[in-house]
Design an enzyme around this catalytic site. Structure first.
Site, PDB file in Angstrom:
ATOM      1  N   THR A 175       1.138  -0.860  -0.096  1.00  0.00           N
ATOM      2  CA  THR A 175       0.247  -0.438  -0.093  1.00  0.00           C
ATOM      3  C   THR A 175       0.991   0.932  -0.045  1.00  0.00           C
ATOM      4  O   THR A 175       1.827   1.234   0.462  1.00  0.00           O
ATOM      5  CB  THR A 175      -1.357  -0.018   1.466  1.00  0.00           C
ATOM      6  OG1 THR A 175       0.441   0.018   1.967  1.00  0.00           O
ATOM      7  CG2 THR A 175      -1.438  -1.031   1.406  1.00  0.00           C
ATOM      8  N   ALA A 196       3.376  -1.027   4.699  1.00  0.00           N
ATOM      9  CA  ALA A 196       1.940   0.141   5.065  1.00  0.00           C
ATOM     10  C   ALA A 196       3.373   1.099   5.163  1.00  0.00           C
ATOM     11  O   ALA A 196       4.403   0.895   5.447  1.00  0.00           O
ATOM     12  CB  ALA A 196       1.521  -0.294   6.439  1.00  0.00           C
ATOM     13  N   VAL A 228       6.525  -2.168   6.957  1.00  0.00           N
ATOM     14  CA  VAL A 228       7.457  -0.585   7.526  1.00  0.00           C
ATOM     15  C   VAL A 228       7.684  -0.630   5.837  1.00  0.00           C
ATOM     16  O   VAL A 228       9.374  -0.614   5.440  1.00  0.00           O
ATOM     17  CB  VAL A 228       7.581  -0.071   8.465  1.00  0.00           C
ATOM     18  CG1 VAL A 228       7.639   1.317   9.046  1.00  0.00           C
ATOM     19  CG2 VAL A 228       6.988  -1.013   9.540  1.00  0.00           C
ATOM     20  N   LYS A 229       7.444   0.069   5.476  1.00  0.00           N
ATOM     21  CA  LYS A 229       7.387   1.519   3.903  1.00  0.00           C
ATOM     22  C   LYS A 229       8.260   2.615   3.809  1.00  0.00           C
ATOM     23  O   LYS A 229       7.935   3.200   4.838  1.00  0.00           O
ATOM     24  CB  LYS A 229       6.513   1.312   3.038  1.00  0.00           C
ATOM     25  CG  LYS A 229       6.730   0.523   1.867  1.00  0.00           C
ATOM     26  CD  LYS A 229       5.712   1.059   0.795  1.00  0.00           C
ATOM     27  CE  LYS A 229       5.315   0.540  -0.270  1.00  0.00           C
ATOM     28  NZ  LYS A 229       4.441   1.459  -1.618  1.00  0.00           N
ATOM     29  N   ILE A 230       9.711   2.694   3.916  1.00  0.00           N
ATOM     30  CA  ILE A 230      10.412   3.441   4.684  1.00  0.00           C
ATOM     31  C   ILE A 230      10.543   4.671   2.812  1.00  0.00           C
ATOM     32  O   ILE A 230      11.593   3.593   1.947  1.00  0.00           O
ATOM     33  CB  ILE A 230      11.406   3.123   5.284  1.00  0.00           C
ATOM     34  CG1 ILE A 230      11.544   2.176   6.160  1.00  0.00           C
ATOM     35  CG2 ILE A 230      12.320   4.719   5.508  1.00  0.00           C
ATOM     36  CD1 ILE A 230      10.444   3.533   7.408  1.00  0.00           C
TER      37      ILE A 230
END
Ligand code: E4P
Length: 218
Positions: free
Chosen positions: A27, A60, A86-88
């Site tokens: 996402t 996310a 976790v998208k960074i």
């Protein structure tokens, strides 16, 4: 190669998950915003529901762009479910965050990578995944898939274990080339997923078989 769906739309995700062809989900804030608008649900609620529908990794994204803000959001997101990644964003601070999250055993996906060197930096920082955005490179009249070819070669040369997610996919040719270049994952929008399944000759073939069989009854 694993097939992820690039969507936050719960109906789209359920539909493809029921067909057994989704290994994970990605996402981003744009996709989440669309789903908040469509359903009135909160971000955390949407992510939680996705993580129940699909057992594979669910990316996310953090919204902050400073160190502590990203860490706090990452910790919060990772508590939603065991399969949250976790998208960074691919920034200097982002890479520091990736390093810290690795020490905390939180999986990361470095997003908005546009060059092979950025992908290498993500790998060196300890990212679990890196997402080169190939469609957006095509959009500015360059060949996005060349980046994937190069990254796969470099990662093989040096044995980086960060998984490459081909992102910003626009059409089935992107998927075919991802398979040829040995990408680990492609994250695919719903409309491209349906294009992968359908072929006009398959539809014509089914119609013809049915017609021929019906003729036998006369
Ligand atoms: C990937 O993780 C992103 O969500 C996505 O692929 C971006 O695609 P776009 O360029 O179509 O927005």
């Amino acid at each position: 190669m694993k097939f992820f769906i690039d969507s936050a739309n719960l109906d789209e995700i359920k539909d493809l998950a029921n067909q057994g062809i989704v290994d994970g989900v990605t996402t981003n804030p744009t996709l989440i915003a669309k789903e908040i608008k469509r359903t009135g649900k909160k971000m955390e609620e949407i992510i939680k529901e996705i993580s129940i529908i699909v057992k594979g990794p669910i990316s996310a994204e953090v919204l902050s762009n400073e160190y502590q803000g990203m860490i706090d959001e990452a910790v919060k997101l990772s508590k939603i479910s065991k399969n949250i990644v976790v998208k960074i964003p691919m920034t200097q601070t982002g890479l520091m965050v990736v390093r810290s999250l690795k020490e905390m055993s939180i999986d990361t996906n470095v997003t908005l990578a546009f060059t092979p060197i950025q992908a290498v930096l993500a790998a060196k920082a300890g990212a679990t995944y890196v997402s080169p955005f190939i469609g957006r490179i095509d959009d500015i009249s360059n060949d996005g898939m060349k980046i994937i070819e190069s990254i796969m070669k470099i990662f093989k040369n040096y044995g980086y274990d960060t998984k490459v997610i081909v992102a910003s996919v626009r059409n089935p040719v992107h998927i075919l080339k991802s398979l040829e270049y040995g990408a680990d994952i492609a994250t695919i929008p719903y409309n491209v997923f349906t294009q992968l399944i359908k072929h006009p000759l398959t539809d014509l073939g089914i119609k013809k078989f049915m017609e021929d069989y019906e003729k036998s009854k006369n």
